[in-house]
Scaffold this motif. Sequence first.
Motif, PDB file in Angstrom:
ATOM      1  N   ARG A 135      34.764  -6.393  13.076  1.00  0.00           N
ATOM      2  CA  ARG A 135      35.416  -6.323  14.390  1.00  0.00           C
ATOM      3  C   ARG A 135      36.225  -5.036  14.493  1.00  0.00           C
ATOM      4  O   ARG A 135      36.546  -4.421  13.477  1.00  0.00           O
ATOM      5  CB  ARG A 135      36.331  -7.550  14.622  1.00  0.00           C
ATOM      6  CG  ARG A 135      37.508  -7.605  13.675  1.00  0.00           C
ATOM      7  CD  ARG A 135      38.515  -8.691  14.036  1.00  0.00           C
ATOM      8  NE  ARG A 135      39.527  -8.826  12.982  1.00  0.00           N
ATOM      9  CZ  ARG A 135      40.649  -8.105  12.925  1.00  0.00           C
ATOM     10  NH1 ARG A 135      40.942  -7.223  13.871  1.00  0.00           N
ATOM     11  NH2 ARG A 135      41.498  -8.268  11.924  1.00  0.00           N
ATOM     12  N   ASN A 180      45.703   1.090  11.663  1.00  0.00           N
ATOM     13  CA  ASN A 180      46.666  -0.012  11.574  1.00  0.00           C
ATOM     14  C   ASN A 180      47.633  -0.026  12.771  1.00  0.00           C
ATOM     15  O   ASN A 180      48.841   0.145  12.593  1.00  0.00           O
ATOM     16  CB  ASN A 180      47.459   0.055  10.260  1.00  0.00           C
ATOM     17  CG  ASN A 180      46.546   0.038   9.053  1.00  0.00           C
ATOM     18  OD1 ASN A 180      45.337  -0.208   9.164  1.00  0.00           O
ATOM     19  ND2 ASN A 180      47.081   0.303   7.898  1.00  0.00           N
ATOM     20  N   PRO A 181      47.106  -0.241  13.975  1.00  0.00           N
ATOM     21  CA  PRO A 181      47.943  -0.124  15.176  1.00  0.00           C
ATOM     22  C   PRO A 181      49.160  -1.051  15.191  1.00  0.00           C
ATOM     23  O   PRO A 181      50.178  -0.710  15.791  1.00  0.00           O
ATOM     24  CB  PRO A 181      46.980  -0.475  16.315  1.00  0.00           C
ATOM     25  CG  PRO A 181      45.801  -1.133  15.690  1.00  0.00           C
ATOM     26  CD  PRO A 181      45.704  -0.566  14.310  1.00  0.00           C
ATOM     27  N   VAL A 182      49.061  -2.172  14.475  1.00  0.00           N
ATOM     28  CA  VAL A 182      50.228  -3.068  14.438  1.00  0.00           C
ATOM     29  C   VAL A 182      51.418  -2.340  13.826  1.00  0.00           C
ATOM     30  O   VAL A 182      52.574  -2.604  14.158  1.00  0.00           O
ATOM     31  CB  VAL A 182      49.888  -4.370  13.650  1.00  0.00           C
ATOM     32  CG1 VAL A 182      51.131  -5.197  13.388  1.00  0.00           C
ATOM     33  CG2 VAL A 182      48.829  -5.189  14.394  1.00  0.00           C
ATOM     34  N   SER A 215      42.818  -4.260  15.952  1.00  0.00           N
ATOM     35  CA  SER A 215      43.452  -4.758  17.159  1.00  0.00           C
ATOM     36  C   SER A 215      44.961  -4.642  17.044  1.00  0.00           C
ATOM     37  O   SER A 215      45.523  -4.719  15.952  1.00  0.00           O
ATOM     38  CB  SER A 215      42.999  -6.212  17.328  1.00  0.00           C
ATOM     39  OG  SER A 215      43.699  -6.815  18.352  1.00  0.00           O
ATOM     40  N   GLU A 230      41.327   0.824   3.258  1.00  0.00           N
ATOM     41  CA  GLU A 230      41.933  -0.133   2.336  1.00  0.00           C
ATOM     42  C   GLU A 230      41.121  -1.410   2.253  1.00  0.00           C
ATOM     43  O   GLU A 230      40.560  -1.850   3.243  1.00  0.00           O
ATOM     44  CB  GLU A 230      43.377  -0.429   2.731  1.00  0.00           C
ATOM     45  CG  GLU A 230      43.666  -0.479   4.214  1.00  0.00           C
ATOM     46  CD  GLU A 230      45.150  -0.659   4.506  1.00  0.00           C
ATOM     47  OE1 GLU A 230      45.712  -1.661   4.050  1.00  0.00           O
ATOM     48  OE2 GLU A 230      45.727   0.206   5.182  1.00  0.00           O
TER      49      GLU A 230
END
Length: 134
Positions: free
Chosen positions: A105, A66-68, A108, A77
């Motif tokens: 994908r 979860n880079p955001v 991001s 999850e």
Amino acid sequence: MKPLLLEGTVVKGFGRGSKQLGVPTANIKMTEKNKAKTQDLVPGVYAAEATLNGKSYRCAMSIGWNPVYDNTEKTIEAFLINNFDKEEYDFYGSHLQLNVIAFIRAESLFSDFDSLIHAIQCDIHSVVQSKLFG
Ligand code: ADP
Ligand code: RBF
Ligand code: MG
């Protein structure tokens, strides 16, 4: 991809899925087994078939960091494509099986939440449309 079965108890995350993104995600416990099974996967979004309390649901799921949100722990999850009614909505503590079917994908680092929300909506749409499910 090779079919992959991940399973475990639904645990608490940071409570961000439903509140910030409008998409609740059932987080499963990161056991040693799940850690090993996901070690060589590309962190990202996958289509899966979930089994919860004997029923099956399609899902769009995230396996990664979860880079955001700058997470330091990997999470597994899944958003189950179903509108659970009030009595069924909370399934913390239940056993959830996730049969991961296809890669969608890579995860991001979006610069704003709206872009992340938009991408997640597209992911869900592609799972709904997918011909991979029986
Ligand atoms: P957390 O950070 O604790 O995972 P979320 O905001 O992501 O919190 O909400 C996830 C919880 O919402 C799940 O554990 C489950 O109990 C509930 N839930 C209700 N509907 C769904 C759904 N369609 N898909 C996934 N989880 C759902
Ligand atoms: N988090 C990211 O940081 N980048 C992503 O590209 C991303 N894609 C996701 C796609 C789907 C279908 C789902 C369900 C989640 C995705 N997430 C992504 C994870 C999201 O940040 C996480 O669910 C929330 O932080 C709530 O735990
Ligand atoms: Mg969650």
